[in-house]
Write a protein that holds these residues in place. Structure first.
Motif, PDB file in Angstrom:
ATOM      1  N   HIS A   1      50.970  32.670  47.432  1.00 34.00           N
ATOM      2  CA  HIS A   1      51.148  33.515  46.241  1.00 34.00           C
ATOM      3  C   HIS A   1      52.201  34.589  46.515  1.00 34.00           C
ATOM      4  O   HIS A   1      51.883  35.665  47.025  1.00 34.00           O
ATOM      5  CB  HIS A   1      49.810  34.164  45.854  1.00 34.00           C
TER       6      HIS A   1
ATOM      7  N   HIS B   1      55.963  36.447  44.807  1.00 38.59           N
ATOM      8  CA  HIS B   1      56.905  36.595  43.692  1.00 38.59           C
ATOM      9  C   HIS B   1      58.251  36.907  44.327  1.00 38.59           C
ATOM     10  O   HIS B   1      58.458  38.009  44.832  1.00 38.59           O
ATOM     11  CB  HIS B   1      56.477  37.730  42.759  1.00 38.59           C
TER      12      HIS B   1
ATOM     13  N   VAL C   1      54.814  32.195  42.374  1.00 40.71           N
ATOM     14  CA  VAL C   1      53.949  32.077  41.188  1.00 40.71           C
ATOM     15  C   VAL C   1      54.469  32.934  40.036  1.00 40.71           C
ATOM     16  O   VAL C   1      53.696  33.405  39.211  1.00 40.71           O
ATOM     17  CB  VAL C   1      52.484  32.442  41.525  1.00 40.71           C
TER      18      VAL C   1
ATOM     19  N   HIS D   1      43.632  35.486  42.573  1.00 38.55           N
ATOM     20  CA  HIS D   1      42.872  36.750  42.517  1.00 38.55           C
ATOM     21  C   HIS D   1      41.357  36.443  42.481  1.00 38.55           C
ATOM     22  O   HIS D   1      40.694  36.601  43.473  1.00 38.55           O
ATOM     23  CB  HIS D   1      43.300  37.670  41.372  1.00 38.55           C
TER      24      HIS D   1
ATOM     25  N   ASP E   1      51.147  38.386  47.603  1.00 41.39           N
ATOM     26  CA  ASP E   1      51.309  38.984  46.271  1.00 41.39           C
ATOM     27  C   ASP E   1      51.781  40.431  46.379  1.00 41.39           C
ATOM     28  O   ASP E   1      51.346  41.283  45.591  1.00 41.39           O
ATOM     29  CB  ASP E   1      49.975  38.914  45.499  1.00 41.39           C
TER      30      ASP E   1
HETATM   31 ZN   LIG Z   1      50.968  37.654  41.652  1.00 41.96          ZN
END
Ligand SMILES: [Zn+2]
Length: 404
Positions: free
Chosen positions: A65, A67, A111, A242, A315
């Motif tokens: 995960h 970005h 993601v 999450h 994340d």
């Molecule tokens: Zn995220």
């Protein structure tokens, strides 16, 4: 590329196994053989033998995960400064990719990035224009028309109703997405959204899962509150991103374990909002993040108890420091070996990748050599000076090349 023999290392195989002294033979970019003991082979033309004594050999990290384009590297421009070209973004992306490689993160699942940035970076890396990890991307996130669409802009593809979300999923796959991501609930980073309620309807989630699975692709669901998580789990998504509310309903975690679905707890993102960068968020979101952080840790433990596969998803940033998430999972109750399994074979399984995140015959020779033992000292994964070597497809990268 000649063959490579990595000798005399302590081996963690990524599945929870350890060999106190091992020899790993690499050929054509893949692990050919794993043998106990020290190599008898001598180097020569076409065969390089590297003695790793004192080191730990393990699979390179896999982050489920990230970005890739969400984080700035430059300070904001000063008034009167020369306007910055948007093309700078590509150089930043190349830097992020290099940072991931140098810290041994050789596979990432993006993601959600602005526009097509992750797709572009994936091509650049594939063509060898910059060093970078293996990248899987969702292209744009399929979301209901929602306040988040106004905030995240080109990261989202708004779609409403089963027909339109199906079309949106097809669009992402047409653009080259590896998998489809949906917003099953609102986001904790948007004041106007409540993460508690389901956002896409059950019929919409079902349509996306049907479409992606029929075409052989996986589905990731952003799922914070319990109702959206329930819909995502029951409709068969592959990964819950999450998933912090799931400790409230252990039966859903049991269902995940039964269905072979993976939880990506992303503890770090809750630390970001609640304590690392609270100045960047409205007070209401910071308060919410404190509560969510506690829930996320509760869910980590409950998921482990229920036997749910756990993957590592940072994340957060800076990219390259992804193992912070591994350390947080260990702080939260996973054994160090469980943290390492999550960050290697667990994440690879979440991504649907075979032969990644493990050291076994046939696997990609994406390997890390650490000075020391990450089981007793997981923080060495964050220390560039303790990462002795990184091999990507059997070639040394991001660190000093092995002695010849
Ligand atoms: Zn995220």
């Amino acid at each position: 590329m000649g063959d490579l023999v990595l000798s005399n290392a302590r081996l963690l195989d990524g599945r929870g196994g350890t060999l106190e002294r091992a020899t790993v033979h690499v050929s054509a970019g893949r692990v050919a053989e794993v043998l106990p003991g020290t190599a008898a082979k001598k180097g020569g033309p076409g065969l390089e033998v590297v003695d790793l004594s004192g080191g730990t050999l393990m699979p390179a990290l896999v982050d489920a995960h990230v970005h890739l384009s969400s984080y700035p590297t430059l300070p904001p421009p000063l008034r009167g400064e020369e306007p910055r070209t948007p093309a700078l973004r590509y150089f930043e992306l190349a830097n992020f990719a290099r940072d991931l490689v140098s810290m041994g993160v050789l596979t990432v699942r993006d993601v959600g990035s602005e526009g097509d940035h992750a797709l572009h970076l994936r091509q650049a890396v594939r063509h060898g224009l910059c060093p970078g990890p293996r990248i899987l991307t969702c292209a744009r996130i399929v979301s209901a028309t929602s306040p988040g669409c106004r905030i995240f802009g080109t990261m989202y593809r708004p779609a409403d109703g089963p027909y339109e979300v199906r079309k949106a999923a097809r669009e992402q796959l047409a653009a080259g997405a590896d998998f489809v991501k949906v917003m099953a609930t609102g986001a904790r980073s948007v004041v106007l959204e409540t993460p508690e309620t389901a956002q896409l309807t059950r019929g919409e989630v079902r349509a996306v899962v049907d479409e992606a699975h029929r075409l052989g692709h996986r589905v990731a669901a952003h799922a914070e509150g319990l109702e959206g998580s329930r819909v995502a789990i029951e409709e068969g998504v592959d990964t819950i991103e999450h998933g912090l509310s799931l400790h409230r309903e252990p039966a859903l975690l049991e269902k995940m374990a039964e269905n072979d679905q993976t939880l990506v707890p992303t503890l770090s993102t809750f630390h970001d909002v609640s304590e690392d960068h609270p100045e960047k968020y409205p007070c209401a979101l910071v308060e919410q993040a404190h509560r969510q952080r506690e829930e996320a840790y509760n869910t980590l433990v409950a998921a482990r108890t229920a036997g749910v596969r756990i993957a590592m998803g940072f994340d957060s940033y800076p990219l390259g420091q992804n193992a912070r998430e591994l350390i947080r999972m260990v702080d939260g109750g996973l054994a160090p070996m469980e943290g390492i399994v999550a960050a290697t074979s667990g994440s690879a399984a979440a991504l649907g990748l075979q032969g990644v995140g493990v050291v076994e015959p046939g696997a990609a020779a994406d390997l890390l050599v650490l000075d020391g033992d990450p089981l007793s000292e997981p923080a060495i994964l964050l220390d560039a000076s303790r990462i002795r070597l990184v091999f990507q497809g059997g070639a040394a990268v991001g660190a000093a090349p092995p002695p010849r």
